[in-house]
Design a protein around this motif. Structure first.
Motif, mmCIF file in Angstrom:
data_model
loop_
_atom_site.group_PDB
_atom_site.id
_atom_site.type_symbol
_atom_site.label_atom_id
_atom_site.label_comp_id
_atom_site.label_asym_id
_atom_site.label_seq_id
_atom_site.Cartn_x
_atom_site.Cartn_y
_atom_site.Cartn_z
ATOM 1 N N VAL A 17 0.809 -1.231 0.000
ATOM 2 C CA VAL A 17 0.000 0.000 0.000
ATOM 3 C C VAL A 17 0.837 1.275 0.000
ATOM 4 N N THR A 18 2.133 1.162 0.228
ATOM 5 C CA THR A 18 2.974 2.354 0.111
ATOM 6 C C THR A 18 3.439 2.541 -1.335
ATOM 7 N N VAL A 46 2.939 6.179 -3.213
ATOM 8 C CA VAL A 46 1.729 6.946 -2.907
ATOM 9 C C VAL A 46 2.139 8.388 -2.616
ATOM 10 N N PRO A 50 0.322 11.113 -0.695
ATOM 11 C CA PRO A 50 -0.792 11.652 0.091
ATOM 12 C C PRO A 50 -0.841 13.178 0.069
ATOM 13 N N MET A 68 -3.169 7.601 -2.417
ATOM 14 C CA MET A 68 -3.088 6.979 -1.103
ATOM 15 C C MET A 68 -3.709 5.592 -1.207
ATOM 16 N N MET A 69 -3.077 4.623 -0.528
ATOM 17 C CA MET A 69 -3.686 3.291 -0.393
ATOM 18 C C MET A 69 -3.546 2.891 1.059
ATOM 19 N N ARG A 70 -4.510 2.200 1.579
ATOM 20 C CA ARG A 70 -4.424 1.652 2.941
ATOM 21 C C ARG A 70 -5.213 0.354 2.992
ATOM 22 N N ASP A 71 -4.761 -0.583 3.827
ATOM 23 C CA ASP A 71 -5.585 -1.773 4.043
ATOM 24 C C ASP A 71 -6.312 -1.617 5.370
ATOM 25 N N ASP A 125 -4.414 12.576 9.630
ATOM 26 C CA ASP A 125 -2.984 12.661 9.331
ATOM 27 C C ASP A 125 -2.688 13.671 8.236
ATOM 28 N N PHE A 126 -3.580 13.766 7.252
ATOM 29 C CA PHE A 126 -3.288 14.643 6.122
ATOM 30 C C PHE A 126 -4.229 15.845 6.052
#
Lengths: 335, 335
Positions: free
Chosen positions: A81-82, A155, A157, A215-218, A234-235
């Motif tokens: 995801v990074t 990514v 962000p 951005m990707m996140r699990d 966070d952003f």
């Protein structure tokens, strides 16, 4: 070799040596590297991602996987995801005295298979044994290195902006309900399987068609809502998701209703949240939906502003409310 | 924040967020990196060493250190003995419900201090909480990356030859006896401290004066004898050590006699075995002895042939016997 783990398997002596040869070296096959205290590696690039996760899931075997498969897939996904390509993992085991060696073997075998599927190598390991009652069977730590093959694939962000689309790669809450059901504690039974899977290849396919994945996140522990709240805070961006767009299996809806859980906060182990430029939305959806692990992918919302750092949800009747982090225990030992 | 760890601290929600901010981010100070699932790193070279270790030592606090200091020093040393410069660590915590948060803070603070001393950065972490009775207080995994700055500094076990000297950097068995004594279970009490320490700077000093360091190992679990047996077997060399040359503190001798342990098999956490060319023996000893952590360094034996893969010890009365791996449990949870 005895059929259960004893304290002697953890003392660094003859039994420990045999266990390592028999269970680990045979599967992982890195005999030579195992002879040094650390594995020497020659990376293809010096730009890397580095992540760690310990797994304490209970039960150790569950529909759709086991703690070993989860440990490999979880760390692979955290790297992927990074925007990095996952390459090398370490695996460290804390084993309770009395644990069946046959179970350990089958868990290690799952790790090996999952690593092969994901295209990563397990290059170093460690085993500790603790007395009966000092652990609940088996805990596994996996730590991984991924390589950033190019700047475009990282990514970004900081480039998130108003109008960007939020995509989820499939139904949410499957892992959480599958685990609860497998525990048999809460009076529910379903035929639901955990979604536990390594998603790095699917993610690479997405990154191959879009340079605007920001951005990707699990959404694992804490679920979709907590993960989105973290991104917002966070952003410092504000996002809005639509409740009726969020894919949820009927069994997950049903079990959540009975048990009083909100699927938005249930853990997933095989889903990815993507924040992408609106113009790339279709490309990304198309790639995801072609993949069996992304076939239910859909847009669930959008970035509405670049301030405040808040997450909102629009309900089916059109009202809007703010979502926060999960407060207080919902599901211990879900991963 | 409550004063003890609860299951809610491990569920990925609000409490977990606060714990991470309060205990970890404050100390490690990598706020920005903590926002991604994996830490992005730019390494100075792509040739690396990669190692993992889980720590389950009991008691958690002992004379000379605690589980946190041990976890940092242990992984730093595992990297350093390959000739790599330790640079980045991950830290993963499995915490039992009810564990005092003040203890966790002081352990994390020790990790931070030890990392600073060793010149490494802790760049990623993870926290899991398990129910009361499912762990014994706290377990820590540390996984590390070291950089091979030049080919000369890598260990070269394949170049080991007859006549090479075996050096130990100081007294053996200190950690083993200090831990046993701290447990208070075996009826012994000593004022001995664990030798737990990061030795990477001392090792770099040695590598700076000698290009003929062929092998280094830290004799932790299984002690000096097991570690030497492993080297003999792995590289098919035969070594001979002299019992009266091996430095052992009186307290370690005394406690071992009473308890029936052999100091050769007791764990060390601040000692290094060096196999060096005979002609570099003096240079290496000189560098070691100048360092407080190597002041008792001495030659304990030599490589006698390049076959068989056996370890022998000459006793003070001149007889010679073969040493094998430790068989059966001697000391569980020593590291």
């Amino acid at each position: 070799m005895s059929e259960r783990i004893s304290l002697a398997h953890g003392d660094g002596g003859e039994w420990a040596h045999k266990l390592i040869q028999d269970v680990f070296v045979r599967n992982f096959g890195h005999q030579k590297e195992a002879q040094l205290d650390a594995a020497p590696l020659s990376l293809s690039r010096a730009e890397i991602a580095f992540t760690t996760d310990s797994f304490v899931v209970r039960p150790i075997f569950f529909p759709g996987g086991n703690i070993g498969k989860l440990a490999v897939a979880g760390t692979v996904n955290d790297l992927a995801v990074t925007g990095a390509k996952p390459e090398y993992l370490t695996a460290s085991f804390i084993i309770e005295e009395g644990f069946p060696i046959s179970d350990l073997k089958s868990i290690v075998e799952s790790m090996f298979q999952e690593a092969k599927k994901a295209g990563v190598r397990i290059v170093a390991g460690d085993t500790k044994v603790v007395e009966r009652g000092s652990a609940d069977g088996l805990y596994i730590n996996t730590t991984g290195i991924g390589i950033f093959e190019s700047e475009e694939k990282r990514v970004k962000p900081e480039s998130i902006k108003e109008g960007d689309s939020i995509i989820i790669s499939g139904t949410i809450g499957d892992h959480g309900i599958a685990i609860l059901s497998a525990r048999g504690e809460l009076g529910i039974q379903t035929d639901l399987s955990s979604d536990c899977a390594s998603l790095n290849h699917m993610i690479q396919d997405v990154l191959n068609v879009s340079n605007h994945v920001k951005m990707m996140r699990d959404p694992t522990r804490g679920g979709l809502a907590t993960t989105l709240v973290e991104i917002c805070e966070d952003f410092q961006i504000t996002m809005e998701i639509e409740e009726r767009s969020i894919p949820i299996k009927n069994q997950v809806h049903g079990a959540s209703d009975i048990l009083g859980f909100d699927p938005l906060y249930l853990a997933n182990e095989g889903k990815i949240i993507f924040i992408v430029a609106k113009e790339d939305e279709d490309k990304v959806l198309h790639v995801l939906q072609r993949n069996n692990k992304g076939k239910d992918a859909c847009v669930i919302g959008k970035v509405t502003s670049k301030d405040k750092g808040q997450l909102f949800i629009t309900t089916p009747i059109g009202s809007k409310r703010r979502l926060n982090r999960l407060v207080g225990m919902q599901l211990p030992r879900i991963c």
